[in-house]
Design a protein around this motif. Structure first.
Motif, PDB file in Angstrom:
ATOM      1  N   MET A   1      -8.828  -4.128 -11.817  1.00 57.13           N
ATOM      2  CA  MET A   1      -9.002  -4.399 -10.390  1.00 57.13           C
ATOM      3  C   MET A   1     -10.140  -3.553  -9.819  1.00 57.13           C
ATOM      4  N   PRO A   2     -10.701  -3.960  -8.683  1.00 62.70           N
ATOM      5  CA  PRO A   2     -11.703  -3.123  -8.013  1.00 62.70           C
ATOM      6  C   PRO A   2     -11.144  -1.743  -7.707  1.00 62.70           C
ATOM      7  N   SER A   3     -11.991  -0.761  -7.633  1.00 64.40           N
ATOM      8  CA  SER A   3     -11.550   0.628  -7.485  1.00 64.40           C
ATOM      9  C   SER A   3     -10.659   0.838  -6.270  1.00 64.40           C
ATOM     10  N   ASN A   4     -10.975   0.183  -5.150  1.00 63.53           N
ATOM     11  CA  ASN A   4     -10.195   0.414  -3.936  1.00 63.53           C
ATOM     12  C   ASN A   4      -8.839  -0.285  -3.952  1.00 63.53           C
ATOM     13  N   LEU A   5      -8.570  -1.084  -4.994  1.00 64.03           N
ATOM     14  CA  LEU A   5      -7.264  -1.736  -5.117  1.00 64.03           C
ATOM     15  C   LEU A   5      -6.418  -1.155  -6.243  1.00 64.03           C
ATOM     16  N   GLN A   6      -6.947  -0.180  -6.954  1.00 64.95           N
ATOM     17  CA  GLN A   6      -6.186   0.365  -8.082  1.00 64.95           C
ATOM     18  C   GLN A   6      -4.984   1.183  -7.628  1.00 64.95           C
ATOM     19  N   ILE A   7      -5.147   2.010  -6.610  1.00 69.29           N
ATOM     20  CA  ILE A   7      -4.010   2.777  -6.094  1.00 69.29           C
ATOM     21  C   ILE A   7      -2.957   1.848  -5.480  1.00 69.29           C
ATOM     22  N   PRO A   8      -3.331   0.844  -4.656  1.00 70.91           N
ATOM     23  CA  PRO A   8      -2.305  -0.083  -4.146  1.00 70.91           C
ATOM     24  C   PRO A   8      -1.536  -0.799  -5.250  1.00 70.91           C
ATOM     25  N   LEU A   9      -2.215  -1.243  -6.311  1.00 68.93           N
ATOM     26  CA  LEU A   9      -1.507  -1.916  -7.401  1.00 68.93           C
ATOM     27  C   LEU A   9      -0.654  -0.921  -8.180  1.00 68.93           C
ATOM     28  N   PHE A  10      -1.144   0.282  -8.377  1.00 67.21           N
ATOM     29  CA  PHE A  10      -0.348   1.335  -9.016  1.00 67.21           C
ATOM     30  C   PHE A  10       0.932   1.581  -8.229  1.00 67.21           C
ATOM     31  N   ASN A  11       0.834   1.632  -6.904  1.00 64.79           N
ATOM     32  CA  ASN A  11       2.008   1.872  -6.071  1.00 64.79           C
ATOM     33  C   ASN A  11       3.033   0.745  -6.190  1.00 64.79           C
ATOM     34  N   ILE A  12       2.555  -0.497  -6.188  1.00 64.63           N
ATOM     35  CA  ILE A  12       3.460  -1.637  -6.332  1.00 64.63           C
ATOM     36  C   ILE A  12       4.182  -1.567  -7.676  1.00 64.63           C
TER      37      ILE A  12
ATOM     38  N   ALA B   1       9.371  12.681  -1.381  1.00 61.45           N
ATOM     39  CA  ALA B   1       8.206  12.231  -0.615  1.00 61.45           C
ATOM     40  C   ALA B   1       7.026  13.182  -0.825  1.00 61.45           C
ATOM     41  N   ALA B   2       7.286  14.493  -0.777  1.00 63.04           N
ATOM     42  CA  ALA B   2       6.212  15.476  -0.965  1.00 63.04           C
ATOM     43  C   ALA B   2       5.659  15.419  -2.385  1.00 63.04           C
ATOM     44  N   PHE B   3       6.554  15.310  -3.369  1.00 57.71           N
ATOM     45  CA  PHE B   3       6.109  15.276  -4.758  1.00 57.71           C
ATOM     46  C   PHE B   3       5.229  14.066  -5.025  1.00 57.71           C
ATOM     47  N   TRP B   4       5.647  12.894  -4.544  1.00 54.87           N
ATOM     48  CA  TRP B   4       4.875  11.687  -4.820  1.00 54.87           C
ATOM     49  C   TRP B   4       3.622  11.585  -3.942  1.00 54.87           C
ATOM     50  N   ALA B   5       3.627  12.242  -2.786  1.00 55.84           N
ATOM     51  CA  ALA B   5       2.384  12.335  -2.009  1.00 55.84           C
ATOM     52  C   ALA B   5       1.340  13.110  -2.804  1.00 55.84           C
ATOM     53  N   TRP B   6       1.763  14.234  -3.393  1.00 57.36           N
ATOM     54  CA  TRP B   6       0.860  15.014  -4.248  1.00 57.36           C
ATOM     55  C   TRP B   6       0.409  14.175  -5.441  1.00 57.36           C
ATOM     56  N   LYS B   7       1.339  13.456  -6.075  1.00 57.37           N
ATOM     57  CA  LYS B   7       0.975  12.623  -7.219  1.00 57.37           C
ATOM     58  C   LYS B   7      -0.010  11.523  -6.813  1.00 57.37           C
ATOM     59  N   GLY B   8       0.133  10.985  -5.601  1.00 64.24           N
ATOM     60  CA  GLY B   8      -0.786   9.957  -5.134  1.00 64.24           C
ATOM     61  C   GLY B   8      -2.210  10.474  -5.055  1.00 64.24           C
ATOM     62  N   VAL B   9      -2.366  11.670  -4.501  1.00 64.15           N
ATOM     63  CA  VAL B   9      -3.696  12.286  -4.430  1.00 64.15           C
ATOM     64  C   VAL B   9      -4.210  12.586  -5.834  1.00 64.15           C
ATOM     65  N   GLU B  10      -3.323  13.079  -6.688  1.00 64.91           N
ATOM     66  CA  GLU B  10      -3.708  13.418  -8.061  1.00 64.91           C
ATOM     67  C   GLU B  10      -4.190  12.179  -8.827  1.00 64.91           C
ATOM     68  N   VAL B  11      -3.440  11.078  -8.725  1.00 62.83           N
ATOM     69  CA  VAL B  11      -3.822   9.846  -9.427  1.00 62.83           C
ATOM     70  C   VAL B  11      -5.118   9.284  -8.857  1.00 62.83           C
TER      71      VAL B  11
END
Length: 240
Positions: free
Chosen positions: A211-222, A111-121
């Motif tokens: 995708m629009p910028s605010n949807l790129q992280i949600p689609l990346f996560n899926i 969880a900690a590693f991927w939280a960091w990766k989420g911010v990084e991406v």
């Protein structure tokens, strides 16, 4: 690239890395196709099906309000916790040992590693928008994909992920981070993983950047979650 069981063996030559990467790429072809179809369905739904548009715009608004906190929490869940619980359940079902450390330690670490990766991406995607501009034009998507897959991944993302999962699979022993078996083969390891995933993730990030910028992280996560679950299932099936 979130399934540790697919990492190369400790001593890996360049030729072995190429063979392993190509073999894995062939095995990844079918799950990759499924992943593209799911992602394309999401994108087409966003542009042409109003209920999907409304749902994704709500999610995009949540991402815009949450910023980096959203990216950290969502990626920790989709990239870390869901695959963690899935792997744990599959290992219990097959009677195999699930983790080299206590399950709560593995779950907390992932969880900690991927939280960091989420911010990084998220930071990387924002940097890409500044560098190449936001929008779905090919003139913006192509350089973003090239930067993503041929600069960011080999220079940083791939080997840091290898290092993190190596540490986990070696029970968080500090000495394992200085293991010569790891560092003497880090180049072939990175190459093997890149080759095995380029065929899937080059089209995938092309879809994400459309995708629009605010949807790129949600689609990346899926995509990340779906990909991790498929690889976990295929790896366990192959072992059986």
């Amino acid at each position: 690239m979130n399934e540790t069981d697919s990492l190369p063996t400790p001593r890996l030559s360049l030729s072995a890395a190429l063979r392993a990467g190509l073999s894995s790429a062939r095995e990844n072809a079918l799950p990759g196709l499924v992943l593209w179809l799911v992602a394309m369905a999401v994108v087409l739904g966003y542009y042409f099906f109003s209920p999907v548009t409304d749902a994704l715009e709500t999610l995009g608004a949540l991402k815009s309000r949450g910023g980096f906190l959203y990216s950290a929490i969502a990626t920790a869940i989709f990239g870390g916790l869901i695959p963690f619980f899935w792997r744990s359940a599959m290992n219990r079902k097959s009677g195999q040992s699930s983790w080299p450390v206590r399950p709560w330690q593995a779950g907390l670490f992932l969880a900690a590693f991927w939280a960091w990766k989420g911010v990084e991406v998220d930071l990387f995607y924002r940097f890409q928008d500044i560098l190449f501009g936001a929008g779905a034009e090919a003139s913006k998507i192509i350089p973003k994909v090239l930067m993503d897959q041929f600069v960011y991944n080999p220079v940083w993302a791939a080997w840091t992920q290898i290092l993190a999962y190596w540490w986990l699979e070696n029970s968080f022993r500090p000495a394992s981070l200085a293991d010569r078996a790891l560092w003497s083969s880090i180049g072939p390891r990175v190459l093997s993983i890149l080759i095995s995933t380029w065929g899937v993730w080059i089209p995938m990030v092309s879809i994400i950047y459309a995708m629009p910028s605010n949807l790129q992280i949600p689609l990346f996560n899926i995509a990340l979650c779906f990909w991790s679950l498929m690889l976990s299932s295929l790896t366990k099936e192959k072992k059986r």
